[in-house]
Design a protein around this motif. Structure first.
Motif, PDB file in Angstrom:
ATOM      1  N   GLU A 128      35.973  41.419  56.547  1.00  0.00           N
ATOM      2  CA  GLU A 128      34.914  41.275  57.311  1.00  0.00           C
ATOM      3  C   GLU A 128      34.502  42.762  57.343  1.00  0.00           C
ATOM      4  O   GLU A 128      33.065  42.846  57.175  1.00  0.00           O
ATOM      5  N   MET A 129      35.048  43.850  57.375  1.00  0.00           N
ATOM      6  CA  MET A 129      34.433  44.997  57.443  1.00  0.00           C
ATOM      7  C   MET A 129      33.719  45.350  56.148  1.00  0.00           C
ATOM      8  O   MET A 129      32.433  45.856  56.280  1.00  0.00           O
ATOM      9  N   LEU A 130      34.209  44.847  54.954  1.00  0.00           N
ATOM     10  CA  LEU A 130      33.235  45.183  53.674  1.00  0.00           C
ATOM     11  C   LEU A 130      31.890  44.472  53.943  1.00  0.00           C
ATOM     12  O   LEU A 130      30.714  45.025  53.426  1.00  0.00           O
ATOM     13  N   LEU A 166      31.228  53.773  55.527  1.00  0.00           N
ATOM     14  CA  LEU A 166      32.355  53.944  56.541  1.00  0.00           C
ATOM     15  C   LEU A 166      33.212  52.404  56.873  1.00  0.00           C
ATOM     16  O   LEU A 166      34.284  52.469  56.840  1.00  0.00           O
ATOM     17  N   PRO A 167      32.257  51.453  56.605  1.00  0.00           N
ATOM     18  CA  PRO A 167      32.923  50.047  56.619  1.00  0.00           C
ATOM     19  C   PRO A 167      34.204  50.014  55.359  1.00  0.00           C
ATOM     20  O   PRO A 167      35.065  49.409  55.794  1.00  0.00           O
ATOM     21  N   PHE A 168      33.557  50.484  54.325  1.00  0.00           N
ATOM     22  CA  PHE A 168      34.550  50.459  53.074  1.00  0.00           C
ATOM     23  C   PHE A 168      35.926  51.263  53.529  1.00  0.00           C
ATOM     24  O   PHE A 168      36.987  51.015  53.356  1.00  0.00           O
ATOM     25  N   ALA A 169      35.390  52.561  54.162  1.00  0.00           N
ATOM     26  CA  ALA A 169      36.670  53.195  54.505  1.00  0.00           C
ATOM     27  C   ALA A 169      37.611  52.685  55.467  1.00  0.00           C
ATOM     28  O   ALA A 169      38.824  52.738  55.580  1.00  0.00           O
ATOM     29  N   ALA A 170      36.923  51.908  56.514  1.00  0.00           N
ATOM     30  CA  ALA A 170      37.700  51.295  57.602  1.00  0.00           C
ATOM     31  C   ALA A 170      38.565  50.335  56.984  1.00  0.00           C
ATOM     32  O   ALA A 170      39.696  49.903  57.175  1.00  0.00           O
ATOM     33  N   ALA A 216      36.682  62.675  62.097  1.00  0.00           N
ATOM     34  CA  ALA A 216      36.019  62.130  63.284  1.00  0.00           C
ATOM     35  C   ALA A 216      35.067  61.114  62.916  1.00  0.00           C
ATOM     36  O   ALA A 216      35.046  60.013  64.035  1.00  0.00           O
ATOM     37  N   LEU A 217      34.418  60.850  61.950  1.00  0.00           N
ATOM     38  CA  LEU A 217      33.770  59.846  61.406  1.00  0.00           C
ATOM     39  C   LEU A 217      34.463  58.483  61.487  1.00  0.00           C
ATOM     40  O   LEU A 217      34.236  57.462  61.932  1.00  0.00           O
ATOM     41  N   ILE A 218      35.721  58.531  60.778  1.00  0.00           N
ATOM     42  CA  ILE A 218      36.732  57.579  60.507  1.00  0.00           C
ATOM     43  C   ILE A 218      37.341  57.018  61.870  1.00  0.00           C
ATOM     44  O   ILE A 218      37.409  55.908  62.238  1.00  0.00           O
ATOM     45  N   GLU A 219      37.622  58.160  62.667  1.00  0.00           N
ATOM     46  CA  GLU A 219      38.404  57.642  63.999  1.00  0.00           C
ATOM     47  C   GLU A 219      37.630  56.958  64.790  1.00  0.00           C
ATOM     48  O   GLU A 219      37.893  55.866  65.632  1.00  0.00           O
ATOM     49  N   ASP A 220      36.096  57.552  65.066  1.00  0.00           N
ATOM     50  CA  ASP A 220      35.126  56.590  66.045  1.00  0.00           C
ATOM     51  C   ASP A 220      34.803  55.314  65.309  1.00  0.00           C
ATOM     52  O   ASP A 220      34.862  54.449  66.088  1.00  0.00           O
ATOM     53  N   TYR A 221      34.804  55.103  63.827  1.00  0.00           N
ATOM     54  CA  TYR A 221      34.451  53.854  63.515  1.00  0.00           C
ATOM     55  C   TYR A 221      35.689  52.914  63.728  1.00  0.00           C
ATOM     56  O   TYR A 221      35.555  51.670  64.077  1.00  0.00           O
ATOM     57  N   LEU A 222      36.834  53.379  63.377  1.00  0.00           N
ATOM     58  CA  LEU A 222      38.212  52.579  63.538  1.00  0.00           C
ATOM     59  C   LEU A 222      38.335  52.055  65.049  1.00  0.00           C
ATOM     60  O   LEU A 222      38.641  50.950  65.529  1.00  0.00           O
ATOM     61  N   ASP A 223      38.069  53.192  66.001  1.00  0.00           N
ATOM     62  CA  ASP A 223      38.165  52.783  67.360  1.00  0.00           C
ATOM     63  C   ASP A 223      37.275  51.734  68.133  1.00  0.00           C
ATOM     64  O   ASP A 223      37.514  51.073  69.026  1.00  0.00           O
ATOM     65  N   ASN A 224      35.944  51.449  67.286  1.00  0.00           N
ATOM     66  CA  ASN A 224      34.993  50.404  67.705  1.00  0.00           C
ATOM     67  C   ASN A 224      35.240  49.116  66.892  1.00  0.00           C
ATOM     68  O   ASN A 224      34.441  48.327  66.846  1.00  0.00           O
ATOM     69  N   SER A 225      36.271  49.088  65.941  1.00  0.00           N
ATOM     70  CA  SER A 225      36.167  48.228  65.072  1.00  0.00           C
ATOM     71  C   SER A 225      37.035  46.821  65.468  1.00  0.00           C
ATOM     72  O   SER A 225      36.759  45.644  64.925  1.00  0.00           O
ATOM     73  N   ILE A 226      37.742  46.991  66.438  1.00  0.00           N
ATOM     74  CA  ILE A 226      38.497  45.794  67.069  1.00  0.00           C
ATOM     75  C   ILE A 226      38.127  45.294  68.419  1.00  0.00           C
ATOM     76  O   ILE A 226      38.301  46.097  69.172  1.00  0.00           O
ATOM     77  N   SER A 238      48.856  50.052  65.951  1.00  0.00           N
ATOM     78  CA  SER A 238      49.049  50.366  64.695  1.00  0.00           C
ATOM     79  C   SER A 238      47.864  51.251  64.065  1.00  0.00           C
ATOM     80  O   SER A 238      48.251  52.103  63.157  1.00  0.00           O
ATOM     81  N   LEU A 239      46.688  50.648  63.949  1.00  0.00           N
ATOM     82  CA  LEU A 239      45.635  51.278  63.518  1.00  0.00           C
ATOM     83  C   LEU A 239      45.231  52.511  64.093  1.00  0.00           C
ATOM     84  O   LEU A 239      44.831  53.505  63.354  1.00  0.00           O
ATOM     85  N   GLN A 240      45.662  52.783  65.260  1.00  0.00           N
ATOM     86  CA  GLN A 240      45.276  54.115  65.894  1.00  0.00           C
ATOM     87  C   GLN A 240      46.442  54.811  66.059  1.00  0.00           C
ATOM     88  O   GLN A 240      46.432  55.827  66.646  1.00  0.00           O
TER      89      GLN A 240
END
Length: 291
Positions: free
Chosen positions: A122-124, A66-70, A11-21, A38-40
């Protein structure tokens, strides 16, 4: 227990990825859409889960990692986009959906992969961690994803098509192509938690064994599973005349080898005591998976 913990991480990962682009504009929006597509597009999210869990296990703040995970999931996703291209593995399906190049065209798939690769770094920088931790993360991800890591493994893979490959050569290839990024997941989690050298060493032993076992199971499933379960064509390794653990050892011995490696991984976790129960169960779950 494992499912509840896994679901909370996902849940944490998906939420962060959803808002990363960010929503793009003008003509480049198609590339942002291809990146997002592709990411989703599902996936087990094993690498980002390992980042978060090793951060927690080593006493760090999971949300700060979370940024490292993304970032590592973006690297993994870009590699899949490029792997599927006609000049590489030429696969039309990925996780039950059209591959990025089938959906958007080869040129935009190539750019989408490049975009995710660049965005990962950039995420890092967005992690609320010290500058030295972020620099260490950049160095780790660059090394493990680059020509001495994942890309190096893909190079060996391409050069090995249609050739008889020894078991040692196959292990080298898979430790680079698959194992290095899984190793990096643990390393990024340890960096986020400022883990000491001993904790980091045991984390890398665990992921080294799990990474190779993961690839062996992939080789077995390419022979024994179905296209519906895998979400992509089966038997592709045989069609491309690639040496695999199954072609070299047979199915039963490959299963035994994967079980042996999983045992090594679990033993490495004894250093962390009962607090590593989630990772022990995760290793067994990956061994017994059917897709």
């Amino acid at each position: 227990m494992i499912e509840r913990t896994l679901d909370s991480y996902l849940a944490l990962i998906e939420d962060y990825l959803d808002n990363s682009i960010d929503k793009s504009c003008y003509d480049e929006e198609i590339v942002a859409d291809a990146m997002r597509y592709s990411l989703q597009n599902g996936g087990k999210r094993i690498r980002p889960v390992l980042v978060l869990e090793f951060c927690r296990l080593c006493g760090g703040d999971v949300k700060k990692a979370l940024p490292f995970a993304a970032a590592i999931e973006m690297i993994h996703t870009y590699s899949l986009i490029h792997d599927d291209l006609p000049c590489m593995d030429d696969d039309d399906m990925r996780r039950g959906k059209p591959s990025c190049h089938k959906k958007f065209g080869e040129e935009y798939a190539l750019l989408a992969g490049d975009g995710l690769l660049t965005l990962a770094f950039e995420m890092l920088t967005k992690a609320e961690l010290s500058d030295s931790q972020k620099v260490s993360a950049v160095k780790a991800l660059s090394l493990h994803a680059g020509y001495q890591g994942m890309i190096g493994g893909q190079t060996v893979d391409l050069m090995s098509e249609g050739k008889a490959v020894s078991l040692d050569r196959l292990k080298t290839m898979d430790n680079l192509k698959t194992g290095k990024l899984i190793n990096c997941a643990a390393l990024l989690g340890c960096i986020a938690a400022n883990a000491d050298a001993e904790k980091t060493e045991h984390a890398l032993i665990f992921t080294g064994a799990v990474g190779l076992a993961f690839q062996i199971v992939d080789d077995i499933l390419d022979v024994t599973s179905t296209e519906e379960k895998l979400g992509k064509p089966i038997g592709s390794d045989s069609e491309k005349e690639k040496s695999t653990y199954v072609s070299l050892l047979g199915i039963e011995k490959s299963k035994e080898y994967a079980e042996e490696l999983t045992g090594e991984a679990v033993n490495a976790l004894s250093y962390f005591g009962d607090d590593a129960e989630f990772l022990k169960n995760l290793a067994l779950k990956l061994l017994e998976r059917d897709n």
